[in-house]
Structures are given as structure tokens and as C-alpha cells.
Motif scaffolding. Structure first.
Motif, PDB file in Angstrom:
ATOM      1  N   GLY B  92      70.830  17.880  83.003  1.00 20.82           N
ATOM      2  CA  GLY B  92      71.391  19.257  82.860  1.00 20.82           C
ATOM      3  C   GLY B  92      72.643  19.963  82.894  1.00 20.82           C
ATOM      4  O   GLY B  92      72.761  21.145  82.728  1.00 20.82           O
ATOM      5  N   LEU B  93      73.324  18.588  82.412  1.00 25.00           N
ATOM      6  CA  LEU B  93      74.384  19.835  81.716  1.00 25.00           C
ATOM      7  C   LEU B  93      74.780  19.086  80.588  1.00 25.00           C
ATOM      8  O   LEU B  93      74.452  18.544  80.061  1.00 25.00           O
ATOM      9  CB  LEU B  93      75.866  19.122  82.409  1.00 25.00           C
ATOM     10  CG  LEU B  93      74.828  18.834  84.498  1.00 25.00           C
ATOM     11  CD1 LEU B  93      76.898  17.804  84.765  1.00 25.00           C
ATOM     12  CD2 LEU B  93      75.970  20.758  84.939  1.00 25.00           C
ATOM     13  N   TYR B  94      74.943  20.263  79.348  1.00 26.04           N
ATOM     14  CA  TYR B  94      75.649  20.711  78.411  1.00 26.04           C
ATOM     15  C   TYR B  94      76.352  19.658  78.605  1.00 26.04           C
ATOM     16  O   TYR B  94      77.446  19.333  78.528  1.00 26.04           O
ATOM     17  CB  TYR B  94      76.106  22.090  77.882  1.00 26.04           C
ATOM     18  CG  TYR B  94      75.014  23.309  78.280  1.00 26.04           C
ATOM     19  CD1 TYR B  94      73.563  22.964  76.959  1.00 26.04           C
ATOM     20  CD2 TYR B  94      75.150  24.010  78.255  1.00 26.04           C
ATOM     21  CE1 TYR B  94      72.899  23.812  77.389  1.00 26.04           C
ATOM     22  CE2 TYR B  94      73.979  25.182  78.578  1.00 26.04           C
ATOM     23  CZ  TYR B  94      73.270  24.846  77.712  1.00 26.04           C
ATOM     24  OH  TYR B  94      72.462  26.298  77.319  1.00 26.04           O
ATOM     25  N   PRO B  95      76.473  18.723  76.670  1.00 25.27           N
ATOM     26  CA  PRO B  95      77.432  17.765  76.463  1.00 25.27           C
ATOM     27  C   PRO B  95      78.426  18.152  75.489  1.00 25.27           C
ATOM     28  O   PRO B  95      78.928  17.339  75.495  1.00 25.27           O
ATOM     29  CB  PRO B  95      76.204  16.413  75.823  1.00 25.27           C
ATOM     30  CG  PRO B  95      75.285  17.385  75.282  1.00 25.27           C
ATOM     31  CD  PRO B  95      75.152  18.540  76.730  1.00 25.27           C
ATOM     32  N   ALA B  96      78.367  19.052  75.738  1.00 22.24           N
ATOM     33  CA  ALA B  96      79.292  19.659  74.302  1.00 22.24           C
ATOM     34  C   ALA B  96      79.287  21.483  74.670  1.00 22.24           C
ATOM     35  O   ALA B  96      78.235  21.888  74.731  1.00 22.24           O
ATOM     36  CB  ALA B  96      79.004  19.204  73.161  1.00 22.24           C
ATOM     37  N   ASP B  97      80.527  21.561  73.554  1.00 26.77           N
ATOM     38  CA  ASP B  97      80.423  23.178  73.350  1.00 26.77           C
ATOM     39  C   ASP B  97      79.467  23.049  72.103  1.00 26.77           C
ATOM     40  O   ASP B  97      79.754  22.416  70.755  1.00 26.77           O
ATOM     41  CB  ASP B  97      81.707  24.061  72.997  1.00 26.77           C
ATOM     42  CG  ASP B  97      82.845  23.498  74.069  1.00 26.77           C
ATOM     43  OD1 ASP B  97      82.706  22.940  75.231  1.00 26.77           O
ATOM     44  OD2 ASP B  97      83.858  23.301  73.716  1.00 26.77           O
ATOM     45  N   ALA B  98      78.959  24.623  72.077  1.00 25.64           N
ATOM     46  CA  ALA B  98      78.248  25.259  71.084  1.00 25.64           C
ATOM     47  C   ALA B  98      78.722  26.264  70.811  1.00 25.64           C
ATOM     48  O   ALA B  98      79.382  27.564  71.453  1.00 25.64           O
ATOM     49  CB  ALA B  98      76.744  25.412  70.936  1.00 25.64           C
ATOM     50  N   VAL B  99      79.881  26.659  69.448  1.00 31.58           N
ATOM     51  CA  VAL B  99      80.451  28.178  68.991  1.00 31.58           C
ATOM     52  C   VAL B  99      79.537  27.991  67.689  1.00 31.58           C
ATOM     53  O   VAL B  99      79.626  27.253  66.563  1.00 31.58           O
ATOM     54  CB  VAL B  99      81.648  27.446  68.755  1.00 31.58           C
ATOM     55  CG1 VAL B  99      82.641  28.299  68.394  1.00 31.58           C
ATOM     56  CG2 VAL B  99      82.551  27.000  69.770  1.00 31.58           C
ATOM     57  N   ALA B 100      79.916  29.359  67.141  1.00 26.03           N
ATOM     58  CA  ALA B 100      78.696  29.808  66.325  1.00 26.03           C
ATOM     59  C   ALA B 100      80.115  29.827  65.446  1.00 26.03           C
ATOM     60  O   ALA B 100      81.350  30.764  65.508  1.00 26.03           O
ATOM     61  CB  ALA B 100      78.638  31.488  66.679  1.00 26.03           C
ATOM     62  N   VAL B 101      80.166  29.814  64.057  1.00 25.60           N
ATOM     63  CA  VAL B 101      80.155  29.730  62.859  1.00 25.60           C
ATOM     64  C   VAL B 101      80.864  30.648  61.902  1.00 25.60           C
ATOM     65  O   VAL B 101      81.739  30.842  60.955  1.00 25.60           O
ATOM     66  CB  VAL B 101      80.767  28.179  62.259  1.00 25.60           C
ATOM     67  CG1 VAL B 101      81.688  27.501  63.303  1.00 25.60           C
ATOM     68  CG2 VAL B 101      80.002  27.448  61.654  1.00 25.60           C
ATOM     69  N   SER B 102      79.106  31.017  61.698  1.00 29.58           N
ATOM     70  CA  SER B 102      79.043  32.953  61.063  1.00 29.58           C
ATOM     71  C   SER B 102      78.170  33.297  62.144  1.00 29.58           C
ATOM     72  O   SER B 102      77.291  32.815  63.290  1.00 29.58           O
ATOM     73  CB  SER B 102      78.485  31.893  59.729  1.00 29.58           C
ATOM     74  OG  SER B 102      77.618  31.276  59.539  1.00 29.58           O
ATOM     75  N   ASP B 103      77.794  34.455  61.441  1.00 30.67           N
ATOM     76  CA  ASP B 103      77.290  35.363  62.884  1.00 30.67           C
ATOM     77  C   ASP B 103      75.810  34.682  62.469  1.00 30.67           C
ATOM     78  O   ASP B 103      75.560  34.331  61.626  1.00 30.67           O
ATOM     79  CB  ASP B 103      76.898  36.727  61.540  1.00 30.67           C
ATOM     80  CG  ASP B 103      78.415  37.481  61.937  1.00 30.67           C
ATOM     81  OD1 ASP B 103      79.750  36.974  62.821  1.00 30.67           O
ATOM     82  OD2 ASP B 103      78.890  38.009  60.870  1.00 30.67           O
ATOM     83  N   SER B 104      75.349  35.085  64.095  1.00 32.00           N
ATOM     84  CA  SER B 104      74.058  33.927  63.875  1.00 32.00           C
ATOM     85  C   SER B 104      73.895  35.476  65.273  1.00 32.00           C
ATOM     86  O   SER B 104      73.578  36.005  65.877  1.00 32.00           O
ATOM     87  CB  SER B 104      74.110  33.165  64.445  1.00 32.00           C
ATOM     88  OG  SER B 104      75.483  32.545  63.599  1.00 32.00           O
ATOM     89  N   LEU B 105      72.405  34.063  64.874  1.00 29.68           N
ATOM     90  CA  LEU B 105      70.965  35.302  65.799  1.00 29.68           C
ATOM     91  C   LEU B 105      70.436  34.046  66.381  1.00 29.68           C
ATOM     92  O   LEU B 105      69.942  32.866  65.367  1.00 29.68           O
ATOM     93  CB  LEU B 105      69.954  35.356  65.332  1.00 29.68           C
ATOM     94  CG  LEU B 105      68.324  36.195  65.768  1.00 29.68           C
ATOM     95  CD1 LEU B 105      69.754  36.647  67.092  1.00 29.68           C
ATOM     96  CD2 LEU B 105      67.929  37.202  65.000  1.00 29.68           C
ATOM     97  N   ALA B 106      70.458  33.883  67.772  1.00 27.58           N
ATOM     98  CA  ALA B 106      69.422  32.543  68.387  1.00 27.58           C
ATOM     99  C   ALA B 106      68.686  32.734  69.301  1.00 27.58           C
ATOM    100  O   ALA B 106      68.545  33.631  70.079  1.00 27.58           O
ATOM    101  CB  ALA B 106      70.826  31.697  69.787  1.00 27.58           C
ATOM    102  N   LEU B 107      67.774  31.845  69.847  1.00 26.59           N
ATOM    103  CA  LEU B 107      66.770  32.048  70.707  1.00 26.59           C
ATOM    104  C   LEU B 107      67.155  31.396  71.696  1.00 26.59           C
ATOM    105  O   LEU B 107      67.557  30.680  71.479  1.00 26.59           O
ATOM    106  CB  LEU B 107      65.246  32.308  70.326  1.00 26.59           C
ATOM    107  CG  LEU B 107      64.646  32.985  69.200  1.00 26.59           C
ATOM    108  CD1 LEU B 107      63.695  32.478  68.828  1.00 26.59           C
ATOM    109  CD2 LEU B 107      64.848  34.759  69.337  1.00 26.59           C
ATOM    110  N   SER B 108      67.066  31.763  73.034  1.00 29.14           N
ATOM    111  CA  SER B 108      67.167  31.115  74.122  1.00 29.14           C
ATOM    112  C   SER B 108      65.930  30.610  75.200  1.00 29.14           C
ATOM    113  O   SER B 108      65.220  31.892  75.129  1.00 29.14           O
ATOM    114  CB  SER B 108      68.402  30.738  74.819  1.00 29.14           C
ATOM    115  OG  SER B 108      68.130  32.115  75.532  1.00 29.14           O
TER     116      SER B 108
END
Lengths: 90, 238
Positions: B92-108
């Protein structure tokens, strides 16, 4: 289709030269053994969608016409407009 | 917040392959869209994973930091790929960072919603397993490369992997179609910025690659593959 195809000796096909290696292998899987026999590493390669047959021949130092003749001699079952089962033979 | 997306954005996403239109509509109802400008973190290592994510557009870097501060780029996420979902199956813990490296659209999808969707539509869980399996295989390959291969081959393999994911044919050759720094390549291959710079400079002088500050073009794809795969040399000018 084959009756007509067989009458002609395989000709170097300029269209084949401009296919990407990935399209070549997808449209004419019978070409894969030809590639392997000639020592090309294209099957499974990440670059295959981006390089044409002509460029591959150049990178490997192959004679383009001879290479194309080899490829053209393989059957081409996956032409988009024809189905393998019911092709009317003229 | 952008408007609720059309279910069509989920088509072609491996995570949702095999779902019918009703199921896709249900999936998208639970999704929260988010625009992420370049450089913005989406989640951080060690945080409680509140959601699973999928990228619609743009590029996201997944990077893990060790206790000594050393960073490793785990992978780049492209359009259509899921990310940040491992935590759902683990602690239940994120194992890493997630960073947008270009302008992005994400769904969660909130973790609870994702779990319910997987229970109602087992195809999603099976798809996730396939994706996790593919990524495990990739990590195994990278582990083998780091353990056994010369650094030059590792760098070549990393670039080829990125071409497979984000290659684009351009006049000069094959471009990796997102911002990629030499530091990124170092963090993908377990080596130093200095070594990556030295290697890329050597390849540049041989005309194999061309790299700007944030951009890499493979000018001689076959030559790079030959380095990665230790293919026998053909002609010195190729």
C-alpha cells in the motif's frame, strides 16, 4: 493468385524495398527465414518498425537487388485485399 | 479539473483490454482525470498509495531513491500505460516517485474503487498480472545486464528499450520521442553521468547517435543494435 504469380520469375520489387522491416515480416512471414539465413538480426528487433528493407540492406552491406529477389521469391499471403482461402483465380 | 473523459480514451489500454462498452463506461465513471504540467510530481516514494493511475497523454518518469540518495530510473511510462499500481498488490505504499517529464494527462482510480473494479471485471486483474509480469521480465533483463554486461552495452540496451517504447522515425534516423537527459540514462543503467557522457560522445563522433540536452536521435540504428547485442562487425563505415 498463385497461377499468375508463378508464371513470372520473381522480380526485384521496388515496393518491397520501401517497406519497413516490421511490415515486411508481418505481411510476408515467409521472409523471416531469408533474413535469418542472411544473418540479419531484424526479427524481434526494436528498430524493425523504423528501418526500411533498403536501409537494412545498406546497413548489412547486402546487394539490394539480390536481397529483393530473395524476398520476392517468398509467398506473400497477407495482402490486405485478398483472403488466403477464397481467391478467385482468373 | 478537466471534464470526465470519454470512455474511448481507455480503448487500446492493455489494462482494460477485453472489456465491453458497459464495463469501460463503468471504469471511466470512477476515474479522476488530472492534468500534470511538465516537472510536476504525481506521487512520492513511501507515500500511502491512494490510487492507481493510467497515462492518457504525455510521459512520466518512475524514479526510486536509495538510502544514500542515489536515484534509479525504474521506467518511463507512455500513453496507455498504467503506473503506481504495484502498491495496490503489495504494502500500500508507493515504491518510487512519479514525475511528469512532459505535459501529461493522467487518470487515477482510488485504490478501493480499483479493487472493486477488479473484482467485478476479473479481466482487469488478469490484464494487470500480464503487465506486471512483462515488467518483471524487463527488470530481470536489466538486472542481468547490470550484473554481466559492459556499461557500453547497457547504455545501448537502455536506448533500444526506449526506442521500442517511444521511437519515432525522423529524417536523421529514429528519435526517442520525449525529453531524456544523460542523467536519466545514467540512472537507468546504473552508471555515472560522466560515463554516459563519454559513451554518447564517442558514439556521436562515430555518427551512431546525436544527442541534444534533452533529446536523443539514433542515426545508425543497426550500429547501436550491434553494440547492444555484440553482433559481429560488418563494415566499418556502417
Amino acid at each position: 493468385m498463385d497461377a499468375d504469380h508463378r508464371r513470372r520469375p520473381p522480380q526485384p520489387d521496388t515496393n518491397l524495398a520501401d517497406l519497413t522491416m516490421a511490415d515486411l515480416m508481418r505481411l510476408r512471414p515467409a521472409c523471416v527465414p531469408v533474413l535469418l539465413r542472411r544473418g540479419l538480426a531484424c526479427p524481434g528487433c526494436a528498430m524493425a518498425p523504423f528501418m526500411t528493407v533498403r536501409e537494412a540492406a545498406d546497413a548489412y552491406g547486402l546487394d539490394l537487388d539480390a536481397f529483393l529477389s530473395d524476398l520476392a521469391a517468398t509467398p506473400a499471403p497477407h495482402t490486405p485485399t485478398e483472403s488466403r482461402e477464397c481467391t478467385p483465380t482468373a | 479539473m478537466p471534464p470526465s473523459p470519454d470512455p474511448a480514451v481507455l480503448r487500446g489500454m492493455p489494462l482494460f483490454a477485453g472489456l465491453d462498452a458497459d464495463a469501460l463506461a463503468e471504469v471511466v465513471r470512477h476515474a479522476r482525470p488530472r492534468r500534470v504540467p511538465k516537472g510536476t510530481p504525481i506521487f512520492s516514494q513511501g507515500e500511502t498509495a491512494a490510487a492507481g493511475h493510467a497515462l492518457i497523454d504525455g510521459r512520466v518518469k518512475i524514479v526510486q531513491t536509495g538510502p544514500d540518495g542515489q536515484q534509479v530510473v525504474m521506467r518511463f511510462i507512455g500513453p496507455g500505460e498504467m503506473f503506481g499500481t504495484l502498491a495496490i498488490f503489495t504494502d500500500g505504499l508507493y515504491p518510487a516517485d512519479a514525475v511528469a517529464v512532459s505535459d501529461s494527462l493522467a487518470l487515477s482510480w482510488p485504490t478501493a474503487a480499483m479493487t472493486v473494479l477488479m473484482e467485478r471485471h476479473p479481466a482487469i486483474a488478469m490484464n494487470a498480472l500480464t503487465i506486471v509480469g512483462d515488467r518483471l521480465r524487463e527488470v530481470q533483463n536489466r538486472l542481468r545486464e547490470v550484473s554481466t554486461e559492459r556499461v557500453e552495452r547497457r547504455i545501448a540496451h537502455a536506448l533500444i528499450r526506449l526506442v521500442r517504447q517511444a521511437g519515432r522515425r525522423v529524417e536523421a534516423g529514429v528519435e526517442i520521442d520525449f525529453p531524456l537527459s544523460r542523467q536519466d540514462v545514467a540512472e537507468m543503467t546504473g552508471t555515472t553521468l560522466h560515463t554516459v557522457s563519454r559513451t554518447l560522445s564517442a558514439w556521436e563522433s562515430q555518427g551512431i547517435v546525436e544527442s541534444g540536452r534533452q533529446q536523443v536521435v539514433i542515426r545508425k540504428p543497426h550500429a547501436l543494435v550491434a553494440i547492444a547485442e555484440d553482433l559481429p562487425p560488418l563494415r566499418p563505415d556502417r
